[in-house]
Design a protein around this motif. Sequence first.
Motif, PDB file in Angstrom:
ATOM      1  N   MET A  93       0.829  -1.202   0.000  1.00 43.62           N
ATOM      2  CA  MET A  93       0.000   0.000   0.000  1.00 43.62           C
ATOM      3  C   MET A  93       0.863   1.253   0.000  1.00 43.62           C
ATOM      4  N   SER A  94       0.437   2.223  -0.725  1.00 42.09           N
ATOM      5  CA  SER A  94       1.227   3.434  -0.838  1.00 42.09           C
ATOM      6  C   SER A  94       0.779   4.474   0.174  1.00 42.09           C
ATOM      7  N   LYS A  95       1.769   5.190   0.728  1.00 45.21           N
ATOM      8  CA  LYS A  95       1.462   6.237   1.708  1.00 45.21           C
ATOM      9  C   LYS A  95       2.065   7.547   1.221  1.00 45.21           C
ATOM     10  N   THR A  96       1.474   8.626   1.666  1.00 46.68           N
ATOM     11  CA  THR A  96       1.989   9.928   1.277  1.00 46.68           C
ATOM     12  C   THR A  96       2.559  10.651   2.489  1.00 46.68           C
ATOM     13  N   LEU A  97       3.721  11.222   2.296  1.00 50.78           N
ATOM     14  CA  LEU A  97       4.300  12.002   3.379  1.00 50.78           C
ATOM     15  C   LEU A  97       5.001  13.225   2.797  1.00 50.78           C
ATOM     16  N   THR A  98       5.394  14.113   3.680  1.00 52.71           N
ATOM     17  CA  THR A  98       6.089  15.317   3.230  1.00 52.71           C
ATOM     18  C   THR A  98       7.558  15.243   3.645  1.00 52.71           C
ATOM     19  N   LEU A  99       8.414  15.445   2.663  1.00 56.64           N
ATOM     20  CA  LEU A  99       9.847  15.446   2.955  1.00 56.64           C
ATOM     21  C   LEU A  99      10.427  16.778   2.512  1.00 56.64           C
ATOM     22  N   ASN A 100      10.938  17.527   3.434  1.00 60.07           N
ATOM     23  CA  ASN A 100      11.493  18.854   3.156  1.00 60.07           C
ATOM     24  C   ASN A 100      10.522  19.707   2.335  1.00 60.07           C
ATOM     25  N   GLY A 101       9.247  19.632   2.701  1.00 59.71           N
ATOM     26  CA  GLY A 101       8.248  20.461   2.037  1.00 59.71           C
ATOM     27  C   GLY A 101       7.664  19.860   0.777  1.00 59.71           C
ATOM     28  N   GLN A 102       8.240  18.757   0.280  1.00 56.59           N
ATOM     29  CA  GLN A 102       7.743  18.109  -0.940  1.00 56.59           C
ATOM     30  C   GLN A 102       6.888  16.903  -0.565  1.00 56.59           C
ATOM     31  N   MET A 103       5.767  16.745  -1.272  1.00 59.73           N
ATOM     32  CA  MET A 103       4.970  15.546  -1.058  1.00 59.73           C
ATOM     33  C   MET A 103       5.650  14.386  -1.779  1.00 59.73           C
ATOM     34  N   ILE A 104       5.850  13.277  -1.075  1.00 59.06           N
ATOM     35  CA  ILE A 104       6.381  12.098  -1.745  1.00 59.06           C
ATOM     36  C   ILE A 104       5.519  10.905  -1.369  1.00 59.06           C
ATOM     37  N   SER A 105       5.576   9.875  -2.178  1.00 63.03           N
ATOM     38  CA  SER A 105       4.829   8.679  -1.792  1.00 63.03           C
ATOM     39  C   SER A 105       5.826   7.558  -1.545  1.00 63.03           C
ATOM     40  N   ALA A 106       5.417   6.670  -0.670  1.00 57.86           N
ATOM     41  CA  ALA A 106       6.313   5.586  -0.287  1.00 57.86           C
ATOM     42  C   ALA A 106       5.488   4.355   0.031  1.00 57.86           C
ATOM     43  N   ARG A 107       6.171   3.206   0.008  1.00 55.22           N
ATOM     44  CA  ARG A 107       5.470   1.948   0.317  1.00 55.22           C
ATOM     45  C   ARG A 107       5.325   1.821   1.833  1.00 55.22           C
ATOM     46  N   GLU A 108       4.232   1.227   2.253  1.00 54.07           N
ATOM     47  CA  GLU A 108       4.027   0.992   3.674  1.00 54.07           C
ATOM     48  C   GLU A 108       5.156   0.101   4.204  1.00 54.07           C
ATOM     49  N   GLY A 109       5.625   0.403   5.378  1.00 51.87           N
ATOM     50  CA  GLY A 109       6.678  -0.419   5.979  1.00 51.87           C
ATOM     51  C   GLY A 109       8.074  -0.003   5.573  1.00 51.87           C
ATOM     52  N   GLU A 110       8.152   0.959   4.648  1.00 52.75           N
ATOM     53  CA  GLU A 110       9.456   1.417   4.183  1.00 52.75           C
ATOM     54  C   GLU A 110      10.065   2.381   5.216  1.00 52.75           C
ATOM     55  N   SER A 111      11.389   2.422   5.286  1.00 50.71           N
ATOM     56  CA  SER A 111      12.020   3.370   6.209  1.00 50.71           C
ATOM     57  C   SER A 111      12.036   4.755   5.576  1.00 50.71           C
ATOM     58  N   ILE A 112      12.174   5.759   6.428  1.00 48.33           N
ATOM     59  CA  ILE A 112      12.253   7.133   5.916  1.00 48.33           C
ATOM     60  C   ILE A 112      13.439   7.245   4.959  1.00 48.33           C
ATOM     61  N   LEU A 113      14.532   6.559   5.314  1.00 50.11           N
ATOM     62  CA  LEU A 113      15.749   6.620   4.499  1.00 50.11           C
ATOM     63  C   LEU A 113      15.481   6.102   3.083  1.00 50.11           C
ATOM     64  N   ASP A 114      14.844   4.924   2.995  1.00 47.79           N
ATOM     65  CA  ASP A 114      14.563   4.353   1.673  1.00 47.79           C
ATOM     66  C   ASP A 114      13.597   5.230   0.898  1.00 47.79           C
ATOM     67  N   ALA A 115      12.574   5.719   1.603  1.00 45.49           N
ATOM     68  CA  ALA A 115      11.577   6.566   0.929  1.00 45.49           C
ATOM     69  C   ALA A 115      12.257   7.815   0.375  1.00 45.49           C
ATOM     70  N   ALA A 116      13.168   8.404   1.163  1.00 45.39           N
ATOM     71  CA  ALA A 116      13.857   9.609   0.722  1.00 45.39           C
ATOM     72  C   ALA A 116      14.734   9.301  -0.482  1.00 45.39           C
ATOM     73  N   ARG A 117      15.440   8.173  -0.424  1.00 44.20           N
ATOM     74  CA  ARG A 117      16.335   7.830  -1.534  1.00 44.20           C
ATOM     75  C   ARG A 117      15.552   7.575  -2.815  1.00 44.20           C
ATOM     76  N   ASP A 118      14.385   6.910  -2.657  1.00 42.85           N
ATOM     77  CA  ASP A 118      13.537   6.688  -3.835  1.00 42.85           C
ATOM     78  C   ASP A 118      13.100   8.021  -4.435  1.00 42.85           C
ATOM     79  N   ALA A 119      12.929   9.020  -3.557  1.00 39.29           N
ATOM     80  CA  ALA A 119      12.463  10.318  -4.033  1.00 39.29           C
ATOM     81  C   ALA A 119      13.636  11.200  -4.459  1.00 39.29           C
ATOM     82  N   GLY A 120      14.833  10.636  -4.437  1.00 42.87           N
ATOM     83  CA  GLY A 120      15.991  11.380  -4.914  1.00 42.87           C
ATOM     84  C   GLY A 120      16.599  12.318  -3.883  1.00 42.87           C
ATOM     85  N   VAL A 121      16.199  12.148  -2.623  1.00 47.10           N
ATOM     86  CA  VAL A 121      16.785  12.980  -1.572  1.00 47.10           C
ATOM     87  C   VAL A 121      17.801  12.141  -0.815  1.00 47.10           C
ATOM     88  N   SER A 122      19.034  12.610  -0.756  1.00 46.82           N
ATOM     89  CA  SER A 122      20.015  11.798  -0.050  1.00 46.82           C
ATOM     90  C   SER A 122      20.164  12.292   1.386  1.00 46.82           C
TER      91      SER A 122
END
Lengths: 158, 553, 194, 236
Positions: free
Chosen positions: D1-30
Amino acid sequence: MTTVKTDTRYKLVEATLRRHGYSANALIEGLHTVQEAWGYLDPDVLRWLARTLKLPMSKVYGVATFYNRFVLKPQGEHSCVVCLGTACYIKGAPNTLKKIEHDLHLTPGMTTADQRVSLLKARCMGSCGLAPVVVMDGTLVGKVSPEQVTERLQEWLA
Amino acid sequence: MQDEVATLLEKTASTERMAQSRYSQRIQVCMGTACMALNSEQVKTALEHAVIENGIQKQCQVQRVGCPGLCSLGPMLRVIDKTITAEANEPRETLYQQITPEVAPAIVTSLTPAAQPTSALDAHRCEVADTFFKRQVKVVLEHCSHIDPERIEDYIAHGGYRAIQSVLTEWTPQRVIDSITKAGLRGRGGAGYPTGLKWATVAKANSSNGKKYVICNGDEGDPGAYMDRSVMEGDPHRVIEGMMIAAYAIGASQGYVYVRAESPLAAKRLRVAIRQAQRAGLLGNNIAGSAFHFDIELRLGAGAFVCGEETALIASIEGGRGQPRPRPPYPAESGLWGCPTLINNVETFANIAPIIDKGWEWYAGIGTAKSKGTKVFALTGQVKTSGLIEVPMGITLREIVFDIAGGIPNNRQFKAVQTGGPSGGCIPEKFLDMPVDYESLAKVGSIMGSGGMIVMDDSTNMIEVARFFMEFCMDESCGKCVPCRVGTVQLHRLLSKFVDKTATPADLIKLEGLCKLVKHTSLCGLGQAAPNPVISTLNYFREEYEQCLKPSP
Amino acid sequence: MANKVKLATVWLGGCSGCHMSFLDLDEWLFDLAQQVELVFSPIADVKIFPEGVDVALIEGAVANEDNLALVKRVRACSKMIISFGDCAVTGNVTALRNILGPNNAEQVLQRAYHDVQNLQPQSPRFVVEDCVTNTLHEIVPPLLPQVLPVHAVVPVDVYLPGCPPPAPRIRAVLTQLLAGNTPQMIGREMLKFG
Amino acid sequence: MSKTLTLNGQMISAREGESILDAARDAGVSIPTLCHMNGVGDVGACRMCLVELAGSGKLVPACTTKISEGMEVNSDTPQLREYRRMLVELIFSERNHVCAVCVANGNCELQDLAIHVGMDHVRYDYLYPAENVDVSHPMFGMDHNRCILCTRCVRTCDEIEGAHVWDITARGIKSHTITGLAEPWGEVNTCTSCGKCVMACPTGAIFKLGATVAEMEKDREKLAFLKNARERREWV
């Protein structure tokens, strides 16, 4: 490993391990028993314990050295534990320790060359009402003066 | 079946009461760690001999009890004499202090019918008892110093195991949780998390293998604190009963009590108590004929302060290095062996039975709006009378230090009181009239902590105190996370520069910056709280730091 | 010539590699010479560090009492000092003797002048007269108990790391300074140690 | 299931159970890391990947914290940048890190991190502990001067190779990485000499014998490859 069969101390440890079904989480209980039986954690016994509990050597060593109570070297005939908890600290325990260090040239964790006395320090024995306290050969002595302690130590060393 | 246990409890209680009522005189000797260090065991033997010698063994009983609290005046003993009634037809109770085996026979002689008035015991009458006990309210310690901690019968005769019995027969788990919640009980380990809320979370949590655990945290490692040890030594069954009620409420079938290896007597008494409870059918399968199974195992710590942190304690019970791990997940969801686990402190568990027994309304009536009930403190340092006290929440520090403990000895001035041990802060005189509760203590930069309270007089160097606690945290840091492992060492070095008067103004800035870093970025409570003694002394005794700056060239 | 920037370079406990790297600036040194006056340097024959220096590049760690006295004078006489290279910034190789514990000087001298010498091991320890101060002192200045990075002794304004700092990095810093800006030490090109 | 969160002011989506680190990397934020390594479990120990949660302002490690719906995460604030620099300084002050004479100079995650956080000098006193270099193993060496106690070697040996040769002994500032019963590495007979710990080590602490300054290159993605191959039968 003939020692396993002849040394009855292994049986004591076996009994503890059996009580916990030889499960890996019995490690600390096992280490307690080893220390009670041998007085310290002998490397050969640690190896045996690791094999018996089917644990990696490095893990057993890591656990054994994490906790203050476990010692890896044989201790002296007598032991003197100076409590350095807050109450004892406020009431002058550092002076006691300084006097022992000065008079006997021992620092905490050390044993005299003749294996007579081991000096240790503790983080609160919970007998703060009697501060400062020192544990001499397992007996707690309260409201103790530096002189009293060194006198007793001199007796042991005499 | 359930009635059987009720009958058993009743029978045990009445037999015990009958047995005890045969004696008209009782001498209760404290067998806590502190008094035993002062030979109270020999005192007890001397008393027993004297009783026989005087031929009063049929009327006078010598009894082992837990700590009455006046640890600096031990060995303590209490004489209850029903042959003489004091006010309101109560038997006369006399508290004696500093009793040696040599003095002991005189006490027994004074109880014989032929006793002559003597002044031999005058020096041993406990003079401070009136003021020391006057402001205290005993809930957790109500049985300590009144019952024999190694006899389950004595506990039962004093109403013990009545709470679990009624819970098992009449209460739903939800009702138990509701009662604890409404009572307003908060965790006595230091942080003050609402106990009912914690129980509700564990009760709701799903366990993949159906197992849940109850852990009693008896790893009381704060230097200067011995409340939990005294409770375990003086009233171990109380702790067991609290754990049983918790287990019933959350659906656990296995419990662990984790005790420091430095408290061998507490461990021994708990071991005895667990065995007695198992034999009485109060622990084990189908307790009281119900479907409730619960057993308790004792685990001995091995000397690591950090194991007081719940995830570290779990790692230690699992047989590993006692290193904390990041939360979430909290133990309530994933704790011991990955199962939902309830961890409460000894004192918290000791509060449970009376809440069930006397009702949450009664409990919520003690204390302040947000901090209910009582708190046990180990009062030490530069006070006239140090010892173990139990006071209602909301009492002021001034009442504790000056009324209960009699103030500062040797004509010195009060400087600060330190609460919360290495995780707490030093509270200066201007806050002495502040009520003691979780919020107020936090507001002035300290914490309730587990209950260590150390009073310091004006001869105390506050920077040395801060360095003392930092050395403690540095030695006790588990070494897992960088800010705590290295930050505490750097803080200790900086504090040493102040003690040695070689610090520069730049060092003061570095000190403050590092405090902030370690507080905000450490993995667990040990590291996060490690700078507290520095921060609070910087707040209230900043001039002492400034006076230690190296004179600029 | 009065408004030329007064530049000094100082060599404390280090291998002189940073100065070698400075010389690697090659023909840019001519440009530099147009804008600065080199008032003190191991490559200039000046005995006493002058007053009124604008910028001082300090190579090396503070390892002995001479270093200590000199770095204090440099600080007192310079508007801006730059820790020049890893030894000045971190202690680096010079500070490796610190691992031997406090008061390791004897051990270090023993090792350097006796243990590893095949022929005539001896300590260079004769006393000479200082022609400037007319005082007697040992020819080898006494070692400090611990080797210190420059900022542990005096405040430092700019840190220019590298072992040695590559010539382009030195040039970038000096160019910024001469333009009246504070050098921006950001990124691998400017900041990498080693 | 996909979830939506805000990272540094940008909306990003991530898979449930994913770590913030992985979600950020998927969104191109290191997000900077040090003890994290693809292929082994996370411990949240180095505190480099701490991020700020809006609302509570709490700092949590991105590697071990799972995302949740509506979460607001900041991974780059002035405060976090300052803390990260201080943490790197603390690590440099702890042991004897001399880049100039290190086999990993130029290939070191700690060195890279120092550059990333803008560390131009270390403000704290260096501790200068006396550390050993263990070269008893026929193929590899362990230089404790360069060890940062990230436990990547411990986890790699335990989780990927399965030999659990490595662990940590003692605690606090006295913590050390050990092999076997704190024996010389070469004497530990459970070591398979697979070299995975060499790959895992972020600094020059564990190295191939014979490597000289700046020669020690490490291929860390090999370990994630192995893990995938073994557990999922996917050779990528």
